[in-house]
Design a protein around this motif. Structure first.
Motif, PDB file in Angstrom:
ATOM      1  N   ILE A 217       0.840  -1.207   0.000  1.00  0.00           N
ATOM      2  CA  ILE A 217       0.000   0.000   0.000  1.00  0.00           C
ATOM      3  C   ILE A 217       0.872   1.254   0.000  1.00  0.00           C
ATOM      4  O   ILE A 217       0.587   2.239  -0.702  1.00  0.00           O
ATOM      5  CB  ILE A 217      -0.954  -0.014   1.216  1.00  0.00           C
ATOM      6  CG1 ILE A 217      -2.006  -1.112   1.043  1.00  0.00           C
ATOM      7  CG2 ILE A 217      -1.627   1.347   1.390  1.00  0.00           C
ATOM      8  CD1 ILE A 217      -2.883  -1.315   2.255  1.00  0.00           C
ATOM      9  N   ARG A 218       1.956   1.225   0.780  1.00  0.00           N
ATOM     10  CA  ARG A 218       2.857   2.382   0.810  1.00  0.00           C
ATOM     11  C   ARG A 218       3.472   2.626  -0.561  1.00  0.00           C
ATOM     12  O   ARG A 218       3.547   3.767  -1.039  1.00  0.00           O
ATOM     13  CB  ARG A 218       3.960   2.151   1.852  1.00  0.00           C
ATOM     14  CG  ARG A 218       4.850   3.378   2.073  1.00  0.00           C
ATOM     15  CD  ARG A 218       6.049   3.034   2.934  1.00  0.00           C
ATOM     16  NE  ARG A 218       6.988   2.185   2.221  1.00  0.00           N
ATOM     17  CZ  ARG A 218       7.890   2.647   1.353  1.00  0.00           C
ATOM     18  NH1 ARG A 218       7.949   3.942   1.067  1.00  0.00           N
ATOM     19  NH2 ARG A 218       8.726   1.822   0.746  1.00  0.00           N
ATOM     20  N   LEU A 219       3.919   1.549  -1.220  1.00  0.00           N
ATOM     21  CA  LEU A 219       4.501   1.688  -2.548  1.00  0.00           C
ATOM     22  C   LEU A 219       3.482   2.223  -3.542  1.00  0.00           C
ATOM     23  O   LEU A 219       3.789   3.076  -4.370  1.00  0.00           O
ATOM     24  CB  LEU A 219       5.038   0.334  -3.028  1.00  0.00           C
ATOM     25  CG  LEU A 219       6.415  -0.070  -2.505  1.00  0.00           C
ATOM     26  CD1 LEU A 219       6.741  -1.485  -2.952  1.00  0.00           C
ATOM     27  CD2 LEU A 219       7.493   0.892  -2.967  1.00  0.00           C
ATOM     28  N   ALA A 220       2.251   1.713  -3.460  1.00  0.00           N
ATOM     29  CA  ALA A 220       1.206   2.213  -4.356  1.00  0.00           C
ATOM     30  C   ALA A 220       0.926   3.690  -4.092  1.00  0.00           C
ATOM     31  O   ALA A 220       0.669   4.464  -5.029  1.00  0.00           O
ATOM     32  CB  ALA A 220      -0.071   1.390  -4.184  1.00  0.00           C
ATOM     33  N   GLY A 221       0.974   4.089  -2.821  1.00  0.00           N
ATOM     34  CA  GLY A 221       0.787   5.499  -2.493  1.00  0.00           C
ATOM     35  C   GLY A 221       1.887   6.364  -3.078  1.00  0.00           C
ATOM     36  O   GLY A 221       1.633   7.464  -3.584  1.00  0.00           O
ATOM     37  N   GLN A 222       3.133   5.861  -3.017  1.00  0.00           N
ATOM     38  CA  GLN A 222       4.245   6.594  -3.628  1.00  0.00           C
ATOM     39  C   GLN A 222       4.060   6.697  -5.138  1.00  0.00           C
ATOM     40  O   GLN A 222       4.297   7.752  -5.731  1.00  0.00           O
ATOM     41  CB  GLN A 222       5.562   5.890  -3.316  1.00  0.00           C
ATOM     42  CG  GLN A 222       6.074   6.126  -1.914  1.00  0.00           C
ATOM     43  CD  GLN A 222       7.494   5.624  -1.749  1.00  0.00           C
ATOM     44  OE1 GLN A 222       7.833   4.527  -2.183  1.00  0.00           O
ATOM     45  NE2 GLN A 222       8.325   6.418  -1.111  1.00  0.00           N
ATOM     46  N   LEU A 223       3.632   5.599  -5.752  1.00  0.00           N
ATOM     47  CA  LEU A 223       3.399   5.611  -7.192  1.00  0.00           C
ATOM     48  C   LEU A 223       2.293   6.585  -7.557  1.00  0.00           C
ATOM     49  O   LEU A 223       2.381   7.302  -8.558  1.00  0.00           O
ATOM     50  CB  LEU A 223       3.045   4.204  -7.680  1.00  0.00           C
ATOM     51  CG  LEU A 223       4.202   3.216  -7.810  1.00  0.00           C
ATOM     52  CD1 LEU A 223       3.675   1.806  -8.042  1.00  0.00           C
ATOM     53  CD2 LEU A 223       5.136   3.623  -8.948  1.00  0.00           C
ATOM     54  N   ALA A 224       1.242   6.618  -6.748  1.00  0.00           N
ATOM     55  CA  ALA A 224       0.131   7.535  -7.021  1.00  0.00           C
ATOM     56  C   ALA A 224       0.581   8.990  -6.930  1.00  0.00           C
ATOM     57  O   ALA A 224       0.119   9.850  -7.694  1.00  0.00           O
ATOM     58  CB  ALA A 224      -1.027   7.270  -6.054  1.00  0.00           C
ATOM     59  N   GLY A 225       1.488   9.273  -5.998  1.00  0.00           N
ATOM     60  CA  GLY A 225       2.023  10.623  -5.905  1.00  0.00           C
ATOM     61  C   GLY A 225       2.945  10.949  -7.060  1.00  0.00           C
ATOM     62  O   GLY A 225       3.001  12.094  -7.526  1.00  0.00           O
ATOM     63  N   LEU A 226       3.664   9.941  -7.533  1.00  0.00           N
ATOM     64  CA  LEU A 226       4.614  10.132  -8.629  1.00  0.00           C
ATOM     65  C   LEU A 226       3.918  10.197  -9.978  1.00  0.00           C
ATOM     66  O   LEU A 226       4.270  10.994 -10.851  1.00  0.00           O
ATOM     67  CB  LEU A 226       5.614   8.974  -8.620  1.00  0.00           C
ATOM     68  CG  LEU A 226       6.806   9.033  -9.569  1.00  0.00           C
ATOM     69  CD1 LEU A 226       7.726  10.178  -9.174  1.00  0.00           C
ATOM     70  CD2 LEU A 226       7.562   7.706  -9.537  1.00  0.00           C
ATOM     71  N   LEU A 227       2.912   9.356 -10.147  1.00  0.00           N
ATOM     72  CA  LEU A 227       2.210   9.264 -11.425  1.00  0.00           C
ATOM     73  C   LEU A 227       0.739   8.943 -11.147  1.00  0.00           C
ATOM     74  O   LEU A 227       0.336   7.785 -11.143  1.00  0.00           O
ATOM     75  CB  LEU A 227       2.829   8.171 -12.305  1.00  0.00           C
ATOM     76  CG  LEU A 227       2.306   8.062 -13.730  1.00  0.00           C
ATOM     77  CD1 LEU A 227       2.735   9.277 -14.556  1.00  0.00           C
ATOM     78  CD2 LEU A 227       2.810   6.795 -14.392  1.00  0.00           C
ATOM     79  N   PRO A 228      -0.104   9.958 -10.917  1.00  0.00           N
ATOM     80  CA  PRO A 228      -1.497   9.724 -10.520  1.00  0.00           C
ATOM     81  C   PRO A 228      -2.401   9.317 -11.690  1.00  0.00           C
ATOM     82  O   PRO A 228      -3.445   9.923 -11.934  1.00  0.00           O
ATOM     83  CB  PRO A 228      -1.909  11.076  -9.934  1.00  0.00           C
ATOM     84  CG  PRO A 228      -1.061  12.079 -10.653  1.00  0.00           C
ATOM     85  CD  PRO A 228       0.265  11.394 -10.896  1.00  0.00           C
ATOM     86  N   GLU A 229      -1.976   8.272 -12.425  1.00  0.00           N
ATOM     87  CA  GLU A 229      -2.804   7.726 -13.488  1.00  0.00           C
ATOM     88  C   GLU A 229      -3.982   6.966 -12.886  1.00  0.00           C
ATOM     89  O   GLU A 229      -3.944   6.536 -11.732  1.00  0.00           O
ATOM     90  CB  GLU A 229      -1.974   6.785 -14.368  1.00  0.00           C
ATOM     91  CG  GLU A 229      -0.824   7.456 -15.088  1.00  0.00           C
ATOM     92  CD  GLU A 229      -1.281   8.302 -16.272  1.00  0.00           C
ATOM     93  OE1 GLU A 229      -2.319   7.957 -16.849  1.00  0.00           O
ATOM     94  OE2 GLU A 229      -0.601   9.283 -16.601  1.00  0.00           O
ATOM     95  N   ALA A 230      -5.018   6.749 -13.693  1.00  0.00           N
ATOM     96  CA  ALA A 230      -6.242   6.116 -13.195  1.00  0.00           C
ATOM     97  C   ALA A 230      -5.979   4.748 -12.586  1.00  0.00           C
ATOM     98  O   ALA A 230      -6.484   4.421 -11.503  1.00  0.00           O
ATOM     99  CB  ALA A 230      -7.273   6.003 -14.324  1.00  0.00           C
ATOM    100  N   GLU A 231      -5.176   3.918 -13.263  1.00  0.00           N
ATOM    101  CA  GLU A 231      -4.962   2.565 -12.769  1.00  0.00           C
ATOM    102  C   GLU A 231      -4.101   2.534 -11.501  1.00  0.00           C
ATOM    103  O   GLU A 231      -4.245   1.622 -10.686  1.00  0.00           O
ATOM    104  CB  GLU A 231      -4.333   1.687 -13.858  1.00  0.00           C
ATOM    105  CG  GLU A 231      -5.335   1.138 -14.846  1.00  0.00           C
ATOM    106  CD  GLU A 231      -6.277   0.128 -14.213  1.00  0.00           C
ATOM    107  OE1 GLU A 231      -6.043  -1.078 -14.337  1.00  0.00           O
ATOM    108  OE2 GLU A 231      -7.270   0.552 -13.583  1.00  0.00           O
TER     109      GLU A 231
END
Length: 414
Positions: A217-231
């Motif tokens: 979940i933490r990694l996904a949160g970092q990814l969402a901050g880095l690249l907030p694409e829909a998927e």
């Protein structure tokens, strides 16, 4: 430094290894530039802690101490192999990095590692196997279970992947923004596999391995901050919805509780609300596979009780998901949802259509689903056979006990 007893030290080290070893190793890979050397250095650092901390006491920042010690041990190994010029470079590098101060760099190392493991020059199979091994610290057997593959095949892929990273000089970095979209698919798949291993581990006595699920979940949160694409948002929402139910998945004895029997007051309402926010962000674009799965998880998470679950909506979402990913596992989940909407007989008919799928025959949840639908229909002989088949295919203690309870109820009804 804080004084400690041998017993306290062992408990501290066990907790640190469980929660911090992957972070320590990820940073050591960046500092030392070699997977095997980093793993060896990390193990030596924990070994050093076992001998030094009883006398010196617990460091104020144990993770930083382990990284610094591992870095020194690794550099000692490299110095033996390098020229004087490279020796000086390593000395400069050692002085330049301070794990006590560079917290941002350490926290980003897991993200750097996952993009390195998912580099496009590696096959997708190698990406998945390597990331689960390095990011999650899983054994080769656990990786094989997660990927439904043979351990020998997975072991060979991991060795070849590490060799290619070293030989090709694959950079240990997060890609530039323009490169992120094409690199994202494999990364998201790996993060979700990591979460699944934490949320529904392939073996052991815990249904939920909290640190592993939280790391995903933490990694996904970092990814969402880095690249907030829909998927990316969809995947984060999906994991938050599932994780919100973790407190209700096992009883005090560690036994599994099915979704329909869970105490929903134990579900984390705040986390479900956060998941809904991420799902709403994902829904602004055409729904991809993770967003559709998140919508299914939301339908469960936001229903007041099992009787009021909107199975019609869930079936429709599985239909849309199957159009994008026509896999036997999704077909299995769709069949179960149809059974809840239209009755066990209809669901069994759909499961019968999957019998020719070789991969699904080795998947214990397929046989567990068949067993449950036969049980609901009163077909005890067929249910017993399916439960026995499911039992033979799972190594997880809580799942085994749950299946055994169901089996005992059919063989020796109360």
């Amino acid at each position: 430094m804080q004084p400690m007893t041998i017993m306290t030290l062992q408990q501290q080290l066990d907790t640190l290894y469980q929660n911090e070893s992957r972070k320590v190793q990820a940073t050591l890979i960046r500092l030392l530039g070699d997977f095997e050397l980093a793993e060896e250095a990390m193990q030596e650092a924990f070994f050093a802690a076992l001998h030094q901390w009883p006398e010196e006491g617990l460091p104020d920042n144990p993770t930083a101490w382990l990284i610094r010690t591992g870095q020194r041990r690794g550099i000692d190994q490299i110095r033996k192999r390098q020229t004087a010029r490279k020796y000086q470079h390593l000395a400069d590098t050692e002085e330049a990095f301070d794990p006590e101060q560079d917290n941002d760099a350490i926290s980003d190392d897991m993200l750097r590692l996952i993009f390195t493991c998912c580099h496009p020059s590696l096959t997708q199979e190698a990406q998945l196997a390597l990331t689960l091994r390095e990011m999650c610290g899983l054994t080769t057997e656990q990786v094989a279970s997660a990927l439904l593959q043979k351990p020998t095949t997975v072991a060979q892929r991991i060795v070849r992947a590490k060799s290619k990273i070293r030989a090709s000089g694959i950079p240990y970095e997060v890609p530039e923004r323009k490169e992120l979209p094409e690199r994202l698919g494999s990364v998201l798949k790996v993060v979700y596999l990591m979460f699944n291993e934490g949320y529904s581990g392939s073996d052991g006595e815990q249904v939920v391995k909290v640190d592993l699920a939280e790391e995903a979940i933490r990694l996904a949160g970092q990814l969402a901050g880095l690249l907030p694409e829909a998927e990316v948002c969809g995947l984060l929402a999906l994991m938050l919805f599932h994780d919100a139910r973790k407190a209700a998945r096992q009883d005090d004895q560690g036994d599994l509780i099915t979704l329909e029997d869970q105490d929903r007051s134990l579900w984390d309402a705040d986390q479900i609300a956060i998941g809904r926010q991420w799902l709403n962000r994902a829904a602004a674009s055409p729904a991809g596979p993770y967003t559709l799965q998140a919508a299914i998880a939301a339908a469960h998470a936001e229903s007041g009780d099992a009787d009021h679950t909107d199975w019609r909506q869930i079936v429709a979402l599985y239909e849309a998901l199957y159009q994008q990913i026509p896999s036997p596992v999704i077909a299995l989940n769709r069949a179960v949802a149809v059974a809840m909407r239209d009755g066990p007989e209809t669901g069994l008919a759909l499961l019968d259509q999957l019998e020719s799928q070789k991969a699904i025959q080795a998947y214990y949840l397929y046989h567990a689903a068949r067993a449950d639908l036969h049980r609901r229909l009163g077909n005890h002989k067929e249910a017993i056979s399916a439960y026995q088949r499911a039992l033979a295919l799972t190594q997880q203690g809580p799942e085994q006990r749950f299946l055994n309870r169901r089996l005992s109820q059919l063989i020796r009804p109360e």
